[in-house]
Design an enzyme around this catalytic site. Sequence first.
Site, PDB file in Angstrom:
ATOM      1  N   GLY A   1       0.854  -1.181   0.000  1.00 20.99           N
ATOM      2  CA  GLY A   1       0.000   0.000   0.000  1.00 20.99           C
ATOM      3  C   GLY A   1       0.891   1.234   0.000  1.00 20.99           C
ATOM      4  O   GLY A   1       2.017   1.180   0.501  1.00 20.99           O
TER       5      GLY A   1
ATOM      6  N   GLN B   1       3.006   9.905   1.197  1.00 22.13           N
ATOM      7  CA  GLN B   1       4.296   9.223   1.201  1.00 22.13           C
ATOM      8  C   GLN B   1       5.053   9.478  -0.099  1.00 22.13           C
ATOM      9  O   GLN B   1       6.269   9.358  -0.164  1.00 22.13           O
ATOM     10  CB  GLN B   1       4.110   7.703   1.339  1.00 22.13           C
TER      11      GLN B   1
ATOM     12  N   CYS C   1       6.398   0.018   7.236  1.00 24.09           N
ATOM     13  CA  CYS C   1       5.931   1.129   6.408  1.00 24.09           C
ATOM     14  C   CYS C   1       7.073   1.593   5.515  1.00 24.09           C
ATOM     15  O   CYS C   1       8.211   1.686   5.972  1.00 24.09           O
ATOM     16  CB  CYS C   1       5.477   2.263   7.333  1.00 24.09           C
ATOM     17  N   LEU C   2       6.763   1.908   4.271  1.00 23.29           N
ATOM     18  CA  LEU C   2       7.812   2.388   3.371  1.00 23.29           C
ATOM     19  C   LEU C   2       8.388   3.711   3.872  1.00 23.29           C
ATOM     20  O   LEU C   2       9.520   4.052   3.548  1.00 23.29           O
ATOM     21  CB  LEU C   2       7.269   2.569   1.948  1.00 23.29           C
TER      22      LEU C   2
ATOM     23  N   HIS D   1      -3.962   1.410   8.113  1.00 28.63           N
ATOM     24  CA  HIS D   1      -2.601   1.966   8.093  1.00 28.63           C
ATOM     25  C   HIS D   1      -2.483   3.092   7.050  1.00 28.63           C
ATOM     26  O   HIS D   1      -1.972   4.172   7.343  1.00 28.63           O
ATOM     27  CB  HIS D   1      -1.614   0.831   7.797  1.00 28.63           C
ATOM     28  N   GLU D   2      -2.976   2.833   5.833  1.00 29.75           N
ATOM     29  CA  GLU D   2      -2.840   3.826   4.752  1.00 29.75           C
ATOM     30  C   GLU D   2      -3.697   5.068   5.027  1.00 29.75           C
ATOM     31  O   GLU D   2      -3.284   6.190   4.751  1.00 29.75           O
ATOM     32  CB  GLU D   2      -3.220   3.227   3.400  1.00 29.75           C
TER      33      GLU D   2
ATOM     34  N   HIS E   1      -2.146   7.646   7.137  1.00 30.03           N
ATOM     35  CA  HIS E   1      -1.220   8.558   6.438  1.00 30.03           C
ATOM     36  C   HIS E   1      -1.949   9.819   5.953  1.00 30.03           C
ATOM     37  O   HIS E   1      -1.358  10.892   5.896  1.00 30.03           O
ATOM     38  CB  HIS E   1      -0.590   7.874   5.215  1.00 30.03           C
TER      39      HIS E   1
HETATM   40 ZN    ZN Z   1       2.832   3.430   5.792  1.00 26.94          ZN
END
Ligand code: ZN
Length: 204
Positions: A60, A65, A118-119, A160-161, A164
């Site tokens: 995701g 991000q 997480c990226l 989670h997304e 953000h």
């Molecule tokens: Zn993330």
Amino acid sequence: MLLRKNVEMLFKNNKKSYVVYTAGAAVLKEIAKPVAVVSDEIRNIAAEMLVAMRIFNGIGLAAPQYGYSLRMVVFDVPSESNTGTPGEIALLPRMPMTVINPEIIAYSSSKTEREEGCLSVPEIYAPVIRPERVVFRAQTLAGEFIEYECGGLLGRCIQHELDHLDGKLFTDRLTADAARQIRGDLERLKRIGQSSNYRRISKK
Ligand code: ZN
């Protein structure tokens, strides 16, 4: 929406480097703005996000991000993760997918703990307690409205997304114990992020 094979093609022919903003970047702290119109620019950002997600091996990626304070998310949750909730049954076969202005309109009272990464928080993992299922509502790039109850890895990834989009990272949701364990690594990451303009360039 891009088909998987178009994404593969973009991925293979791609010489551009992609950046994903990491913890410490201001854009990750903002409340993202709704997407008013699905313009060509929005479609282009979505297409690039799909490629970036692939390059960074994510399941995701939220627009902040990728440096855009917009309420848009791409998902590529593996179909093997299906636990049988209606949303997983409907949406996992459609991966990768892009959603705009996504919302969670209900949460289950039952909670589960699961390790998250997480990226934007590379190489740091920690268990996070979240509701087991959510009712997820969003629009696709094609203008279709979707609304499903989602559990499993998809339900987790959605929560989670969407965090953000509200300026939150999973590291803001840790138990005191887990927060203590990753504190050193997270502080180091934030310092590196600041000195390198918060960017992380694909090594591919
Ligand atoms: Zn993330």
